[in-house]
Write an enzyme that holds these catalytic residues in place. Sequence first.
Site, PDB file in Angstrom:
ATOM      1  N   LYS A 191      21.511   6.925  11.744  1.00 31.26           N
ATOM      2  CA  LYS A 191      22.799   7.557  12.032  1.00 31.26           C
ATOM      3  C   LYS A 191      22.575   8.429  13.266  1.00 31.26           C
ATOM      4  O   LYS A 191      22.799   9.648  13.263  1.00 31.26           O
ATOM      5  CB  LYS A 191      23.259   8.368  10.804  1.00 31.26           C
ATOM      6  N   ASP A 247      17.598   3.390  -0.096  1.00 31.56           N
ATOM      7  CA  ASP A 247      17.992   3.407  -1.511  1.00 31.56           C
ATOM      8  C   ASP A 247      19.401   2.834  -1.656  1.00 31.56           C
ATOM      9  O   ASP A 247      19.649   1.966  -2.494  1.00 31.56           O
ATOM     10  CB  ASP A 247      17.948   4.852  -2.038  1.00 31.56           C
ATOM     11  N   ASP A 251      20.608  -1.326  -3.031  1.00 31.97           N
ATOM     12  CA  ASP A 251      21.517  -1.643  -4.145  1.00 31.97           C
ATOM     13  C   ASP A 251      22.619  -2.583  -3.660  1.00 31.97           C
ATOM     14  O   ASP A 251      22.987  -3.543  -4.340  1.00 31.97           O
ATOM     15  CB  ASP A 251      22.174  -0.371  -4.716  1.00 31.97           C
TER      16      ASP A 251
HETATM   17  C1  IPM Z   1      15.183   3.194  -6.638  1.00 32.14           C
HETATM   18  C2  IPM Z   1      15.743   4.209  -7.602  1.00 32.14           C
HETATM   19  C3  IPM Z   1      14.953   5.499  -7.468  1.00 32.14           C
HETATM   20  C4  IPM Z   1      15.126   5.991  -6.032  1.00 32.14           C
HETATM   21  C5  IPM Z   1      15.343   6.616  -8.473  1.00 32.14           C
HETATM   22  C6  IPM Z   1      15.254   6.133  -9.909  1.00 32.14           C
HETATM   23  C7  IPM Z   1      14.515   7.846  -8.263  1.00 32.14           C
HETATM   24  O1  IPM Z   1      17.110   4.367  -7.388  1.00 32.14           O
HETATM   25  O2  IPM Z   1      13.974   2.905  -6.735  1.00 32.14           O
HETATM   26  O3  IPM Z   1      15.928   2.698  -5.797  1.00 32.14           O
HETATM   27  O4  IPM Z   1      16.139   6.625  -5.709  1.00 32.14           O
HETATM   28  O5  IPM Z   1      14.227   5.727  -5.233  1.00 32.14           O
HETATM   29 MG    MG Z   2      17.917   3.024  -5.980  1.00 27.03          MG
END
Ligand code: IPM
Ligand code: MG
Length: 359
Positions: A191, A247, A251
């Site tokens: 960013k 992170d 996802d």
């Molecule tokens: C991941 C998870 C972890 C992170 C959490 C559970 C601490 O979301 O491995 O992506 O944020 O790294």
């Molecule tokens: Mg995560």
Amino acid sequence: MNKRITLLPGDGIGPEIIDQAVIILDQVAAKFGHTFKTEAKPAGGAAIDATGNPMPDSSVAACRESDAVLLGAVGGPKWDHLAGELRPEAGLLRIRKELGLFANLRPAVLYDALRNASPLRSDIAARGVDILIVRELTGGLYFGRRGRTKGASGREAFDTEMYNELEIRRIARVAFSLARERRRKVTSVDKANILDSSRLWREVVIETAADYPDVALEHMYVDNAAMQIVRDPSQFDVLLTTNMFGDILSDEASVVTGSIGMLPSAGMGETARGLYEPIHGSAPDLAGRDVANPIATILSVAMMLRHSFGLAEEARAVERAVSRVLGRIFRTADIMSPGMTLVGTRKMGGLISAEIILN
Ligand code: IPM
Ligand code: MG
């Protein structure tokens, strides 16, 4: 080959999916003539209940003494009321930091058999998804100065995004090196239009790129990257980014491949000892019901075989077994689609294990 593996099953669905991963390890050992000695240690909420600490010293010591670590998942509502440093998640951050695992590899691959499970429009899915997210894992917002204070307007809290050039250079090198084994393109996500830490990130990534003239480098702002992952994920090869952005984007990339239950990860440092874990969480609502998808953990085993043990053929055998089972009609609930046969955690593990022996 003789290897020692510390298991950190953790919470929620963690123990169930680790059980299936161990079945796969045993099968690989039997087929290829290796010995994998596994030992389980407490981590996360389970460790809080047993010892009051989300990552006891004895668990850390066991991880240090082993050749690789396999983690299930940590966290759950039972421990949500605890202060930050006492939560299960703090245990996970501790072990990543203690083992120096600054590089987190998160491959997001859309299997042909799962195109129907992907939320992508079919013409977009048809172009394919094969992204390697390289997430910085021991710095940035997760580990910066933080705190709570009181100000003129009441309670205040802050977290800081801090990176130094050593941290940026070493993760950039990992991304460029891995791109050389793939399609030779790195997209660095930041960013830099707003954040100073991102401007340094970009500067150092550009400097590092000079050593990899054969790899194409592009830069993308994180908001745009989040959009491009759903608009046209086929444009990405290696996606290099910070702890926090990685992170979030991992996802997003995972669900594009059909389900978050499919994505493995490898945490690597300067040595071969890595920590392997599915990217999903502990899914407390699914725990103990034999419904969770064990594939992300089984694919994490494949990454362990490849990256920590140098067993590329064995890793491919596991990955092939997963593709073959998906190519048939078997699906866990998260990747279920019409006409398929619904199976539970144990059945899915058993099918993949049987496929390894057959092939
Ligand atoms: C991941 C998870 C972890 C992170 C959490 C559970 C601490 O979301 O491995 O992506 O944020 O790294
Ligand atoms: Mg995560």
